[in-house]
Design a protein around this motif. Sequence first.
Motif, mmCIF file in Angstrom:
data_model
loop_
_atom_site.group_PDB
_atom_site.id
_atom_site.type_symbol
_atom_site.label_atom_id
_atom_site.label_comp_id
_atom_site.label_asym_id
_atom_site.label_seq_id
_atom_site.Cartn_x
_atom_site.Cartn_y
_atom_site.Cartn_z
ATOM 1 N N THR A 173 0.826 -1.206 0.000
ATOM 2 C CA THR A 173 0.000 0.000 0.000
ATOM 3 C C THR A 173 0.861 1.258 0.000
ATOM 4 N N ILE A 174 1.921 1.259 0.794
ATOM 5 C CA ILE A 174 2.836 2.408 0.808
ATOM 6 C C ILE A 174 3.447 2.601 -0.570
ATOM 7 N N ALA A 175 3.850 1.494 -1.213
ATOM 8 C CA ALA A 175 4.482 1.589 -2.528
ATOM 9 C C ALA A 175 3.559 2.264 -3.538
ATOM 10 N N TYR A 176 2.279 1.935 -3.494
ATOM 11 C CA TYR A 176 1.347 2.470 -4.483
ATOM 12 C C TYR A 176 0.819 3.862 -4.139
ATOM 13 N N PHE A 177 0.713 4.174 -2.844
ATOM 14 C CA PHE A 177 0.036 5.416 -2.457
ATOM 15 C C PHE A 177 0.955 6.400 -1.735
ATOM 16 N N GLN A 178 2.251 6.211 -1.791
ATOM 17 C CA GLN A 178 3.190 7.114 -1.123
ATOM 18 C C GLN A 178 3.160 8.503 -1.758
#
Length: 228
Positions: free
Chosen positions: A128-133
């Motif tokens: 999730t961090i990778a996609y929404f950072q």
Amino acid sequence: MTDRPQDEDRPRATKQPPLLDTELEHLPPELRWREWMGRVEAVIFAASEPVPRDVLARVVGRDCNLDLIIDDIREELRGRPYDLVRVAGGVQHRTRPAFAEAIRTASGQTAAKSARPLSQTEALVLMTIAYFQPITRAELSSFFAKEISRDLIAVLRGQDFIAYGPRSPTPGAPYTYVTTKTFLSHFGLETLRDLPDFEALEDAGLLSREKLLAGEIPISMATEDADE
């Protein structure tokens, strides 16, 4: 009569390193290309981290096509137990995954001694961090409809998969989290653009927020140790 200057008073000449001939105009084209290939591979081989293009460009001529150089080196390494890999914004020597077990055995490292793989929840949060950072811990908690603990974030930071990003403009200005070069390197990505397109996966019915929250996304890559 003036005193002779003492040795320590004399200006000392700064020894400049010899300039590297990058153009190699005295060599015929084929030998020039071979020399460029050797220099590029040597720089990559000697580095402990992926080498950026601008660093490799320092050892070759202005008209040298680095992409073709790297492709030619990789062709020569075909069948060898190692390769050149474009990863984390640079190029790196990596052993092929098929030889991972032999390397572990030779070094006395067992699967139990290797880094702990991520849990399902940790892998999903990292995804999730990778996609929404950049994204805050509160936003992650809202996304998953449950609190994402500081301990979980600490695990991802401890493995250097994430780092602090810019402060959020929301009240309290909390830190956001972003992925790192270690993340790119571990998962074999050159840049974040190499992540599968999230919207395309949703349109294809292969990914959805509901599946992500339910933990139904295949994450075998995230839960295995890097073999390279």
